[in-house]
Design an enzyme around this catalytic site. Structure first.
Site, mmCIF file in Angstrom:
data_model
loop_
_atom_site.group_PDB
_atom_site.id
_atom_site.type_symbol
_atom_site.label_atom_id
_atom_site.label_comp_id
_atom_site.label_asym_id
_atom_site.label_seq_id
_atom_site.Cartn_x
_atom_site.Cartn_y
_atom_site.Cartn_z
ATOM 1 N N ARG A 172 1.212 -1.570 -0.321
ATOM 2 C CA ARG A 172 0.626 -0.068 0.162
ATOM 3 C C ARG A 172 0.717 1.764 -0.341
ATOM 4 N NH1 ARG A 172 -3.261 -3.580 2.841
ATOM 5 N NH2 ARG A 172 -4.718 -4.277 0.990
ATOM 6 N N ASP A 201 -0.578 -6.942 -4.023
ATOM 7 C CA ASP A 201 -1.788 -6.545 -3.001
ATOM 8 C C ASP A 201 -2.549 -5.708 -4.342
ATOM 9 O OD1 ASP A 201 -3.990 -5.927 -1.806
ATOM 10 O OD2 ASP A 201 -3.290 -6.514 -0.004
ATOM 11 N N HIS A 275 -7.362 -9.451 -3.664
ATOM 12 C CA HIS A 275 -6.296 -8.592 -3.756
ATOM 13 C C HIS A 275 -5.451 -8.306 -4.499
ATOM 14 C CE1 HIS A 275 -7.442 -7.101 0.097
ATOM 15 N NE2 HIS A 275 -8.069 -7.819 0.827
ATOM 16 N N ASP A 351 -7.634 -14.046 1.853
ATOM 17 C CA ASP A 351 -8.763 -12.909 2.700
ATOM 18 C C ASP A 351 -9.752 -11.892 1.478
ATOM 19 O OD1 ASP A 351 -6.218 -11.851 1.716
ATOM 20 O OD2 ASP A 351 -6.432 -10.143 3.141
ATOM 21 N N GLU A 352 -10.861 -12.167 1.791
ATOM 22 C CA GLU A 352 -11.387 -10.968 1.749
ATOM 23 C C GLU A 352 -11.474 -11.065 -0.109
ATOM 24 O OE1 GLU A 352 -10.677 -6.951 4.834
ATOM 25 O OE2 GLU A 352 -9.179 -7.007 2.456
ATOM 26 N N TRP A 418 -6.765 -14.350 11.237
ATOM 27 C CA TRP A 418 -6.907 -13.009 11.124
ATOM 28 C C TRP A 418 -8.277 -12.337 11.882
ATOM 29 C CZ3 TRP A 418 -9.374 -8.845 8.896
ATOM 30 C CH2 TRP A 418 -9.697 -9.584 7.443
ATOM 31 N N TYR A 443 -3.086 -6.320 15.524
ATOM 32 C CA TYR A 443 -3.444 -5.346 14.154
ATOM 33 C C TYR A 443 -2.724 -3.974 14.930
ATOM 34 C CZ TYR A 443 -5.269 -7.867 10.227
ATOM 35 O OH TYR A 443 -5.587 -9.196 9.556
ATOM 36 N N ASP A 445 -1.812 -2.362 12.982
ATOM 37 C CA ASP A 445 -2.277 -0.290 12.494
ATOM 38 C C ASP A 445 -3.097 0.330 12.442
ATOM 39 O OD1 ASP A 445 -3.718 -2.297 11.430
ATOM 40 O OD2 ASP A 445 -4.542 -2.052 9.267
ATOM 41 N N GLU A 491 -2.004 0.909 4.460
ATOM 42 C CA GLU A 491 -3.165 1.404 3.380
ATOM 43 C C GLU A 491 -2.139 3.329 3.945
ATOM 44 O OE1 GLU A 491 -3.972 -1.314 5.211
ATOM 45 O OE2 GLU A 491 -5.631 -1.613 4.301
HETATM 46 C C1 ACM Z 1 -6.398 -9.384 6.107
HETATM 47 O O1 ACM Z 1 -6.609 -8.790 7.539
HETATM 48 N N1 ACM Z 1 -7.795 -8.292 5.367
HETATM 49 C C2 ACM Z 1 -5.321 -10.389 6.060
#
Ligand code: ACM
Length: 634
Positions: A172, A201, A275, A351-352, A418, A443, A445, A491
């Site tokens: 990011r 990503d 991603h 993920d996601e 996670w 996390y 961040d 990010e």
């Molecule tokens: C994540 O935080 N999407 C692994």
């Protein structure tokens, strides 16, 4: 007179003992500390004595450089046959059944410093402890005159978990090879041993793949943007893509060696099938939509999160699971990744992944029919299993975020949990190796104080919460928990200073959670050690956050529908001083004792925390309108 002298002597010894105890402040807390009485003072010429071992010679050279820089003293190396040498710092690899792998025994006494381990890694960890026993000035890059004393002590130590990780997102925002080396230097001071690099990503592809040159020619670059991530404007097609970078394979090999010399393993992550916008921008045929107008994301919003953890993409950033070209592409990627990274695991993300474009794809529908796949979870599971076959065919094991469990976890796969500890707990119970990196503890961040007084990010993990991290859930066989790690997504981090601010001190809490015995964890004691570590960060010019001193605000509606404000602190013994009169309060202003009502017409609550007479928190201005919004008062 004699009695007075005796009294004075006792007082002085007492003060000396007190200061000795104060001198021993270690993070992470070791397994056992036996304090002695007195100090070893580094001589005019420091001797580092090592048993004959190539790794020890490398380690001593790093130690020599740091000692010489901070003390201004000459440092000499001597080789020893036996495992001690008087008046020196003696580093010895020994055969000793009582010292576990990665463990060490450090003794500081009148005759010098003896550090023994059964592996070079153990010596390296013991030296990190020794550096923390030295005065804080050891953190200086230039010579400082001080008394170079080390308290007499015997420390026996070993890690609780083998995997003590930090994930760094270099996508990011881009961090250079030299910045990653500095990051490794910072990690190892607290005995972290795993650097998980998030290398691909939507916003970039950061590792050279020679057989797929467009991944870095196109995928490593995006339109430059400055300001608030997520609010950025979409790049125009012809806008120059000047922000970014990537590691060449040679760069990465250099980083891997640099890390290895410091007992850190680098694990690569290539985040697929979601991603993947940077890869898709380079090779549009990889999506089910094959849209060739896609560009590397510059921080403009394209995933929408309506709440309850649901999300959808307004463009297709996924690899198409029904396209054989995708697997050919991934075979090339993982062939080269496997050749660059010696580590046994490759992380495939997982993920996601938004599956709305898969649902609309005829190719995916055909795949489902052919393979008997019921739903999109099973389609993803099919993809993950194909990826696992590719990764295994390169002689590597696969790890993925906990979404890889959806639709059935491939046998032999390892899980990085996670979304809390739930996924990891289930995976470990099903006998899969697990790394815990739950977003609610690890996390780093996320906000570490009230958003009103912090740089913008989302959600929240306070230091105290990070300190409560225990990678081993009750009822789980510890053999399946490899360990834990904190994750630093980037990010919103554009600079190393910001990166450090988010990492420290929360990563100290994670370091202690993965190294120290659970029984040794003690929050008030940890805070004392964190505060002494802040002095060291000041000398090493490492940035850190002091948000642990700031209050949390709880905005409520009272019985009459009026705003009521409660404030709490993570740390005991602080006073919160406040004003409604627009003047920044100090410790002469009222101290918060009970929930506050807002005086008529007051527009702001200003607060600051003190410990005794000393300001510790930052001045915070909290608009009353903001608190009313939080309490849902119109
Ligand atoms: C994540 O935080 N999407 C692994």
């Amino acid at each position: 007179m004699k009695i007075l002298a005796l009294f004075c002597f006792q007082l002085i010894s007492c003060l000396a003992a007190f200061s000795q105890h104060n001198n021993i402040s270690l993070i992470p807390q070791p397994v056992s500390i036996t304090k002695g009485n007195g100090n070893f003072v580094l001589p005019g010429i420091i001797t580092i004595a090592v048993t004959k071992d190539r790794d020890l010679i490398k380690i001593q050279s790093m130690l020599s450089n740091q000692l010489a820089a901070a003390t201004g003293k000459k440092v000499q190396l001597v080789m020893i046959q036996k495992n001690t040498r008087a008046n020196s710092i003696a580093l010895a690899i020994v055969a000793d059944k009582n010292i576990p792998k990665e463990g060490y025994r450090l003794q500081v006494s009148a005759s010098g410093i003896s550090l023994k381990a059964t592996s070079a890694a153990g010596i390296f960890y013991g030296l990190q402890t020794l550096l923390q026993l030295l005065p804080k000035e050891i953190e200086s890059k230039t010579a400082i005159a001080t008394s170079w004393k080390i308290p007499f002590v015997t420390i026996e130590d070993q890690p609780r978990f083998g995997w003590r990780g930090v994930m760094l997102d270099v996508v990011r925002h881009w961090f250079t090879k030299e910045q990653v080396k500095d990051f490794i230097d910072d990690m190892v001071r607290f005995k972290f041993n795993m650097l998980h690099l998030h290398l691909s990503d939507d916003q970039g592809w950061r590792i050279e793949i020679k057989s797929l040159p467009k991944l870095t020619e196109v995928g490593a670059w995006r339109a430059p943007r400055t300001g608030r991530w997520g609010d950025f404007t979409k790049p125009t097609p012809d806008e120059p893509k000047t922000y970014g970078g990537f590691y060449t394979q040679e760069d990465m090999k250099e980083l891997i060696q640099y890390a290895k010399d410091r007992y850190v393993t680098i694990m690569p992550e290539i985040d697929i099938p979601g991603h993947s916008l940077a890869a898709v921008a380079a090779y549009p045929e990889l999506t089910c939509t094959t849209d060739s107008t896609y560009q590397v994301n510059a921080g403009e919003r394209f995933m929408i999160w309506p709440g309850n953890g649901t999300f959808y993409g307004i463009l297709d950033n996924t690899l198409c699971p029904a396209n054989e070209k995708v697997y050919t592409f991934l075979d090339k990627v993982f062939t080269e990744i496997a050749a660059i990274f010696p580590y046994e695991y490759i992380h495939m993300g997982g993920d996601e992944c938004y599956k709305g474009y898969w649902e609309k794809s005829d190719a995916v529908k055909q795949l489902m029919q052919k393979e008997g796949l019921k739903d999109m979870h099973e389609v993803q599971s099919y993809f993950v299993k194909r990826v696992q076959q590719i990764i295994n065919s390169k002689g590597k094991k696969m790890m993925g975020w906990d979404e890889i469990m959806e639709g059935g976890l491939a046998s032999g796969a390892s899980v990085m949990s996670w979304q809390g500890m739930k996924g990891g707990t289930a995976a470990a119970k099903a006998r899969h190796p697990v790394v815990m990196s739950p977003n609610d503890f690890a996390y780093v961040d996320l906000y570490q104080g009230d958003p009103i007084a912090e740089p913008p990010t989302y959600s929240k993990v306070l230091l105290k919460k990070s300190y409560e991290f225990n990678p081993l859930p009750p009822g789980v066989d510890s053999n399946y928990i490899l360990g834990g790690q904190c994750n630093l997504w980037s990010e919103r981090l554009t600079t190393v200073r910001h990166m450090q601010y988010m990492l420290w001190p929360r990563a100290l809490a994670i370091a202690e959670s993965v190294w120290s015995p659970a029984s040794k964890k003690n929050w008030p004691d940890f805070i004392k050690r964190v505060e002494l570590q802040f002095d060291r960060f000041d000398i090493s010019e490492t940035n850190y956050s002091r948000s642990m001193y700031d209050p949390a605000f709880i905005a409520k509606k009272d019985g009459a529908g009026e705003l009521q404000i409660e404030m709490t602190t993570q740390i005991e013994g602080l006073s919160i001083h406040y004003s409604f009169d627009e003047f920044p309060p100090d410790n002469f202003y009222p101290s918060y004792l009970k929930p506050l009502s807002v005086p008529k017409d007051a527009a702001n609550l200003k607060v600051v925390t003190y410990r005794g007479k000393y300001q510790v928190g930052k001045p915070i201005n909290m608009p009353i309108a903001e608190l009313k919004k939080r309490a849902k008062i119109n």
